[in-house]
Structures are given as structure tokens and as C-alpha cells.
Design an enzyme around this catalytic site. Structure first.
Site, mmCIF file in Angstrom:
data_model
loop_
_atom_site.group_PDB
_atom_site.id
_atom_site.type_symbol
_atom_site.label_atom_id
_atom_site.label_comp_id
_atom_site.label_asym_id
_atom_site.label_seq_id
_atom_site.Cartn_x
_atom_site.Cartn_y
_atom_site.Cartn_z
ATOM 1 N N HIS A 280 3.012 -3.466 -2.938
ATOM 2 C CA HIS A 280 1.972 -2.462 -3.203
ATOM 3 C C HIS A 280 0.584 -3.087 -3.058
ATOM 4 C CE1 HIS A 280 0.412 1.180 -5.379
ATOM 5 N NE2 HIS A 280 -0.571 0.329 -5.659
ATOM 6 N N GLU A 281 0.386 -4.253 -3.668
ATOM 7 C CA GLU A 281 -0.932 -4.892 -3.605
ATOM 8 C C GLU A 281 -1.239 -5.413 -2.202
ATOM 9 O OE1 GLU A 281 -2.780 -4.305 -6.004
ATOM 10 O OE2 GLU A 281 -1.222 -3.684 -7.398
ATOM 11 N N HIS B 65 -2.664 -2.741 -0.101
ATOM 12 C CA HIS B 65 -4.089 -2.489 -0.331
ATOM 13 C C HIS B 65 -4.978 -3.334 0.592
ATOM 14 C CE1 HIS B 65 -4.124 0.406 -3.469
ATOM 15 N NE2 HIS B 65 -3.532 -0.348 -4.380
ATOM 16 N N GLU C 282 -4.485 4.455 -3.270
ATOM 17 C CA GLU C 282 -3.272 4.346 -4.078
ATOM 18 C C GLU C 282 -2.086 5.116 -3.507
ATOM 19 O OE1 GLU C 282 -3.125 2.150 -6.060
ATOM 20 O OE2 GLU C 282 -5.140 1.757 -6.798
#
Length: 818
Positions: free
Chosen positions: A478-479, A482, A501
Site C-alpha cells: 500500500h505504501e 503511494h 488512498e
């Protein structure tokens, strides 16, 4: 368009007048003092004025007023000595006080000022001001920066013309007289150097930041901003384009968290939320103010300084007991993405890599001569990795892991082994990594999220390390996502959080399946199971949150609009509950899932790579993505799809999006979900069995479940009105629930609280203290029960951790408890 900056309690003002002047580069020179819990030093800002970076569409006369009915009062010291750390010059300047205000406006400097006569400030409620009588009725330009909880000591113009060798930037005909125009021309030439000369540019930025002052500037502060003016400078073009601000942070500043790590050692990190970095340094917060930066940070030699920077900095010893660290970036990004962490971190290195482990690729330096341009980018010029042929094939960028010493072992066992396959998976889906390297830091227990991505550095919660890789892997993915969506491609309006997000949530499943090298059927099963879990969370969140907080595009047609000066407000930006909501994650995820299914995964991800290549290094609005996507959907697949329909059905309405209403719920055809349903039936049979037949419980054989299946199982059991004590005992024993990952343990704690299972209260206490990012709403569950013992447990845990918790968490929990 003018926006009246009178925000309600929940709206965050962005005060900087970026339409008039835009920061292009910051140079920070800071010292970290753990005894006083203060970061002190200087920041030099290099600007371009509006006429340089936008077409003039109105009168050439610059205006600096924001819409407001109140006015400023400026005060300056009389013969005041101000000692400044690292200042190259010190001035004794005597000024008479002057006042700029409307008639009848009271002086509120003693009431609202951030500091006294030694640290100049007064209460300022707006940036609309009258003329100075010494200026004979003419208005001076007012530079407004975002600033909060800072003690500003001095503001001065930097004499960049005094830097040796700077004359090479200016035509000889302009060197006859040193003037404001010359100094501004030097700054312009410096900030517009071709990207191939980035190293020379950084060198001259540092030299200019150390140049002597050529005069102090008037300044003042209010709650949210720092205002600076120079007498006689009536337009942004006339205003100094290089200014130095001497300042220090305040221990209570919301951008900076002073705490202790898991080993009990002092540390500090910046969260950049909810007020971003304005309590770390004066800056321009609006996303449009994309800049580069470099920073020198001094701290005691026992500390490690990590920061958003392209280089893997190493300490330089200044004198005994003190070290200096220097970082830089060459890719322009919003100031809100800047992050710093200082602590007694240990670099975690692998014990020994086996032949089966993915090798870490060696870093390759980005020099001024090895860029082979392989395409044309649409962003402002900088040394872009998308244009570097070597970077396009680099699946795993160089990376390091830092953590408190007590977590070194678990990081070696879990995190270090996950990083290469997760980075490689991201590359296989989206292509070139936008950043050249990555640091991972395990932050203290009071960190209010499971993770946060910044340029070149990711913060991870210690909660991700429990339960082996089942929580850490997806969160890491997930990070990493980003890096592309949130950093390389940013939202032009912060209210459109789903652009960051929603994409990261959708991509984490894709990256994680690729990192595990799952077969297509197994990958689809895993994605459907996780979609089912998110469906449950979305319904719960929509039932328990205000309707106005459920909208992904709350400003609707005004999204992206700012005042003439560039100021705006972020709707709900200061609402403490917003930090704990997941609506923008979940509804954004389901929108992208919906669109990907319409297009087909292969076509969708091919499109996504094109989108990344087109928009990296830029800021976007929802329509930029949607319009390009719809152009790639064949006509027969989009009879009811348009940007307007998607806005209406998904982004501008509360509740369940219209296309999801009445549709089969996610996971309906998933084997992993059906297996959970079968296990729920077994547990219900066990729970309904008479006590005297409990000894025959071995007749019920429970299957081993994956962690995500366990979460779904516990969510189903939470819907049951009663679970008996023997059932809870068997449940705990069967799955060793207190040893599972934090997602599973959170649901287990909810069951404990709901059914007042006292013998397991210790698990709740441990969770509230060690998993603070996830435990906030457990306090609410403990209080709602109106059970005296549970309420006592909640208050006892809160007393133990409240001094370490971040301010938003404290505010939300205190409202629950008292």
C-alpha cells in the site's frame, strides 16, 4: 474568485498567496535539541513571482489581499538584538512601530501573539490591510506563508549577489549596480537552470543560503500564517526572491512528535498531519507550490537522522558529541510531503541472504552525464527517472530498514525479506520507480496510522510486524503504491484524497498477489476475500459516520478552485475524526475495482501505466483520470459511463454508491469466503450446544484459516447477539487469537469487550498500549457497554498512553471517555 478565510472548526486554511509568489526551493539548516524538545535554525526560501510562472489574465498591479473584514497590525522591535543560530550577520535595527489596520480595530498582539518583543509576533486575523502612512498611501506587497506554532525570530533578505562566482548567472550588462532587480534576476536564473545541472544548482542554493543579509524585513504571525513585507516593494516582482527566516519550533507544535521509541530512547518524527508541515517550518502548503529542498540537520552523535532525500546520507562529525546530516531532493513536490525522523535507530541488515532470496540491486548514481532520455515528460523540468533508461529496468531500488534495537530481529525476519519482492511487484505493474531509493522506519507505538509514505522514506507501525507477513506485506505494498499515487502524482485539491488512498488500496492487492507469485486463480480468490472484508468495513463506516464526511468530492464543482491570491480551505481538514475514517480508501477502492472490471484487468493496467507516464510529476483532479480512462474504454462497454455520472454516483454522494446497490456483494462466488461461512455455521452449532454436551466438542473439526479469513470469521461472530464463555475459550484456543496479526487481534478484542470476557481483558489492555493506531475505537466500545470494569480499563489505559498519543487521537478518545 475570492474565498473568505473564516474557516469553521473543521476546515484547514491554506493561507499562502501562491498566485503571487511561488517557492521553488527550500534550504533548511536545523539543530535538534531533545532536552528542550525544539528544532531551531534557519530556512531560506527561493521564489519566482507570478509573472514568471503564469500568464497574466488581469491587471499587472499585484494585489495581496485575502477576502476578510479584519486587518493586520505589524510591530517591529526598537533596537532589538536577536541572536540567531548560524546567522552569518547580526543587525541592530531601530524602527518605529507602525500600525496597519482598519479604524476601530484593537491591537490583539498581547492576546494572540506567538512571542513577545524578543520573538516578534502579534495577533493577525487576516491579510487585508491599509496603507502605511510612510509609504504615502501606496500599498506594499504582502507575502503570506503558512505557519503555525512557530517562534519566528527574524526575517531578512539574502544578498545573493555577494556570493562568489554568482556573476556567471548574469549578463555582464546587468552587473553595473547591485539592486533588488539584479538579486531577483540571479534567483530566477538559479531556479531555472536546466535539469542536467542539478548538482551545480544545489551547490549554489547552499552558497546563496549562507550569503549575508542585506536588510531585515517586517513580519508578523497569526494562528495560521506568517506575513512578510518590505517597505516600498509594491508588487511581487519587486519583493525579495530570496529570504531567510530564523525560527524555532514549539514542543506542542502539531507537525512534530516528540516521544520515546520502543527501546525507551528519545526520538522525534514529523507526521505532517493534520496541519501538514507548517509547525515544522514556514512554507507554502497548497499543493500547487511544488518545490525542491535540501536540509542540513545537526543532532547529538548518538542519533540517526532520516529524511525525505534522494541520497543515503551519512553523518559528518562537527565536534565531539555532535553530527551533521545532509539530504536533498531534485524532484519538485509539495512541502507537505517533507518528512524527518531523528532517533537512536538501528539499521537492520540481513543475517544472510539465501540463494532463493531476491537479490538487492546495487544503486546506480544519477550523474549529470548519464541521463539517456527515452521519452518526453509533461511535468516541469527535473532529473526524471522516467527519462533514464537504466532506471526503467531497475526492478528493486536500493533500500534500507531502520528500527529501534529491540525490533531488529523481527525486522530481519519479516520486513527485510518482504521488501525486494514487493518492490519488484510494483515495478512489474507500473514500471519505473519514481524515486531512486527507499528507507523504511518502524516508528514508535504512538504513531497514529499503520503507515505513511513520503519521498524516499516510509513510516511503518510496529503493528504491521505481528502475525508474520500477513499484515506487513499488504501494508508495505500500500505504501509503495503511494510512490506513484500520492507522491509522483498528487491531488491538486486535498479534498480528493481518494486519488491517493483509493489507488493505493486497489493496488496493494495487485502488488501483494504479484509479490507472492500466486497463480491467477489463487490471486483472484485472495482479491475477492479482501474485497469482501472491505465491503463489510464500508457498510459499517457508512452506518457510523456523518453523511457529509462520506463524500469523496465534498467541494463538488468548486474542487480545485482557489482565491485570486491562491489561498483556500481544506474542507473537514481539521476534524479529528477524519484521521480515523476510511471512506475515501474504501469508496475509492470500489470505484477503481468497478472501472477495472468494465475495462478488463489487462487493458486497465496497461492504461494505468500510460496514465502514470503522462501525469507523473504533476497534480491532478478526478476528471484528469476519468476522462483519460473513458477514452480507453470501447464504446460498447460504456453506455452509461461519463465523468458526470461517475461524479454523481461515486464521488459527490454519501452512502453506498448507486452502481453497488442491489449488486451481488463482493466475495459471493469466492471459495475462501464460502469456507468461512461454513466455519461460522460450525461455531454457531457449538455455541448453541447445551453445556452438559460440551465434552463432545471434539466432534466439531475446525479448518485452519488464513488471517484474512479469520478477520471475516470474527466479523460474522461479532454480529451474533451472544457467544458463551466456553465458545470464546474454544475460539481463542483453536486459533491462538492473541498471537495473530493486529487486524485479527482487533476483532478478537471487540468480541472480548462485547461479551465481557474478563479472563481475556489483558489482551485488550495490551492492544490499546501497543497498537495505538488501531485501538482508538476500542475505547468507545468499552465505554458504550456501561460496564464499570470495562470503563475503568479504558481510563487506566488512556492514562498510561495519553502523554505519548498524537493530539487527534487524544481528542477523539477523551471525548469518548469523559
Amino acid at each position: 474568485m475570492e474565498i473568505k478565510l473564516d474557516p469553521s472548526r473543521d476546515d484547514l486554511p491554506l493561507m499562502a498567496n501562491t498566485s503571487h509568489m511561488l517557492v521553488k526551493h527550500y534550504v533548511l539548516d536545523l539543530e535538534v535539541d531533545f532536552e528542550s524538545r525544539i528544532i531551531e535554525g534557519t530556512i531560506v526560501l527561493f521564489f519566482e513571482d507570478g509573472s514568471r510562472f503564469r500568464k497574466q489574465t488581469s491587471s499587472t498591479k499585484e494585489t495581496c489581499q485575502l477576502a476578510s473584514n479584519k486587518a493586520y497590525k505589524f510591530r517591529t522591535p526598537e533596537l532589538c538584538h536577536i541572536p540567531v543560530t548560524n546567522a552569518r550577520t547580526t543587525f541592530n535595527v531601530g524602527y518605529s512601530d507602525f500600525v496597519i489596520c482598519d479604524k476601530g480595530e484593537e491591537d490583539t498582539s498581547d492576546k494572540d501573539g506567538n512571542h513577545d518583543n524578543q520573538e516578534q509576533a502579534s495577533g493577525i486575523s487576516s491579510s487585508k490591510y491599509c496603507c502605511d502612512t510612510e509609504n504615502h498611501g501606496r500599498e506594499d506587497f504582502l507575502l503570506v506563508l503558512d505557519c503555525c506554532d512557530l517562534s519566528v525570530l527574524k526575517v531578512e533578505e539574502v544578498d545573493v549577489a555577494a556570493v562568489p562566482g554568482i556573476e556567471k548567472f548574469i549578463r555582464p550588462s546587468k552587473l553595473t549596480t547591485v539592486s533588488e532587480e539584479l538579486r531577483n534576476e540571479i534567483v530566477h536564473e538559479l531556479v531555472t537552470l536546466p535539469a542536467v545541472h542539478w548538482r551545480k544548482q544545489l551547490d549554489y542554493f547552499v552558497r546563496c543560503s549562507q550569503a549575508p543579509s542585506c536588510g531585515e524585513l517586517f513580519f508578523d504571525t497569526d494562528t495560521w500564517s506568517l506575513q512578510i513585507r518590505k517597505t516600498g516593494a509594491q508588487t511581487a516582482t519587486d519583493f525579495p526572491h530570496a529570504i531567510r527566516i530564523s525560527y524555532k519550533t514549539k514542543p506542542e507544535g502539531q507537525s512534530v512528535t516528540w516521544t520515546s521509541d520502543q527501546s525507551g530512547r528519545p526520538c522525534v518524527y514529523t507526521m505532517g498531519s493534520p496541519i501538514n508541515n507548517r509547525a515544522l517550518f514556514p512554507c507554502q502548503e497548497p499543493p500547487v507550490a511544488m518545490s525542491t529542498w535540501q536540509a542540513t540537520v545537526r543532532a547529538a552523535a548518538s542519533f540517526v537522522v532520516l529524511m525525505s532525500g534522494e541520497n543515503s546520507a551519512k553523518p559528518t562529525q562537527l565536534h565531539e558529541g555532535c553530527s551533521s546530516w545532509h539530504y536533498y531532493v531534485t524532484m519538485p513536490m509539495p512541502a507537505s510531503t517533507f518528512t524527518i525522523a531523528v532517533g537512536c535507530w538501528t539499521e537492520v541488515v540481513p543475517k544472510k541472504w539465501s540463494s532463493n532470496d531476491l537479490m538487492i540491486e546495487r544503486p546506480f548514481p544519477l550523474s549529470e552525464t548519464d541521463c539517456r532520455y527515452v521519452g518526453v515528460c509533461s511535468h516541469m523540468e527535473y532529473p526524471c527517472r522516467f527519462q533514464n533508461a537504466a532506471a526503467t529496468t531497475q526492478k528493486v531500488i536500493p533500500h534500507r530498514v531502520f528500527a529501534p534495537g529491540c525490533l531488529k530481529g523481527v525486522c530481519q525476519e519479516i520486513l527485510l525479506r518482504l521488501l525486494p519482492p514487493c518492490l519488484s511487484a510494483a515495478h512489474s505493474v507500473l514500471g519505473s520507480h519514481p524515486f531512486s531509493r527507499l528507507d523504511i522506519l518502524i516508528v514508535p507505538a504512538n504513531f497514529s496510522s499503520l503507515g505513511m509514505a513520503s519521498p524516499h522514506i516510509i513510516f511503518l507501525s510496529q503493528s504491521t510486524l505481528t502475525g508474520r507477513s500477513h499484515l506487513c506485506g499488504p501494508r508495505l505494498c500500500h505504501e509503495i503504491a503511494h510512490t506513484w499515487f500520492g507522491l509522483a502524482i498528487g491531488a491538486r485539491d486535498w479534498t480528493e484524497e481518494w486519488l491517493s488512498e483509493g489507488f493505493a488500496t486497489h493496488l496493494e492487492d495487485v502488488f501483494w498477489a504479484e509479490a507472492q507469485q500466486l497463480a491467477p486463480h489463487d490471486a483472484e480468490e485472495q482479491r475477492e476475500l479482501r474485497a469482501c472484508l472491505r465491503w463489510h468495513r464500508l457498510r459499517d463506516e457508512l452506518r457510523n459516520s456523518p453523511e457529509e464526511m462520506q463524500v469523496l468530492r465534498p467541494s463538488k464543482e468548486k474542487t480545485g478552485h482557489v482565491s485570486d491570491s491562491g489561498a483556500s480551505v481544506v474542507k473537514h481538514g481539521l476534524n479529528p475524526e477524519k484521521n480515523f475514517m476510511q471512506v475515501h480508501y474504501l469508496k475509492g477502492y470500489f470505484l477503481l475495482r468497478f472501472l477495472a472490471r468494465r475495462l478488463g484487468d489487462k487493458t486497465y493496467f496497461s492504461f494505468l501505466r500510460k496514465f502514470v507516464h503522462k501525469f507523473h510529476g504533476q497534480l491532478i483532479l478526478s476528471q484528469d483520470f476519468l476522462q483519460m480512462l473513458l477514452e480507453n474504454i470501447p464504446e460498447e462497454k460504456r453506455p452509461d459511463l461519463s465523468v458526470e455520472n461517475i461524479f454523481q454516483d461515486w464521488l459527490e454522494s454519501s452512502g453506498i454508491p448507486k452502481p453497488l446497490q442491489g449488486a451481488r456483494p463482493p466475495g459471493a462466488d469466492c471459495g475462501l469466503v464460502r469456507r468461512v461461512d461454513a466455519e461460522v455455521t460450525k461455531w454457531m452449532r457449538l455455541n448453541q450446544r447445551p453445556r452438559k454436551r460440551r465434552r463432545r466438542e471434539e466432534e466439531e473439526v475446525f479448518e485452519k484459516l488464513l488471517p484474512d479469513q479469520l478477520v471475516l470469521l470474527l466479523e460474522h461472530l461479532l454480529e451474533e447477539k451472544t457467544l458463551s464463555r466456553p465458545t470464546l475459550q474454544t475460539l481463542q484456543r483453536t486459533y491462538c487469537l492473541h498471537e495473530q496479526d493486529a487486524e485479527v487481534r482487533h476483532r478478537w478484542c471487540e468480541l472480548i469487550v462485547k461479551h465481557k470476557y474478563r479472563s481475556a481483558y489483558r489482551h485488550v489492555e495490551q492492544f490499546l498500549q501497543e497498537d495505538q493506531a488501531m485501538g482508538v475505537y476500542l475505547y468507545g466500545e468499552l465505554m458504550v457497554s456501561e460496564d464499570a470494569r470495562q470503563q475503568q480499563l479504558a481510563r487506566r489505559c488512556f492514562e498510561l498512553v495519553k502523554e505519548q498519543m498524537d493530539r487527534s487521537s487524544v481528542e477523539v478518545v477523551a471525548e469518548m471517555l469523559f
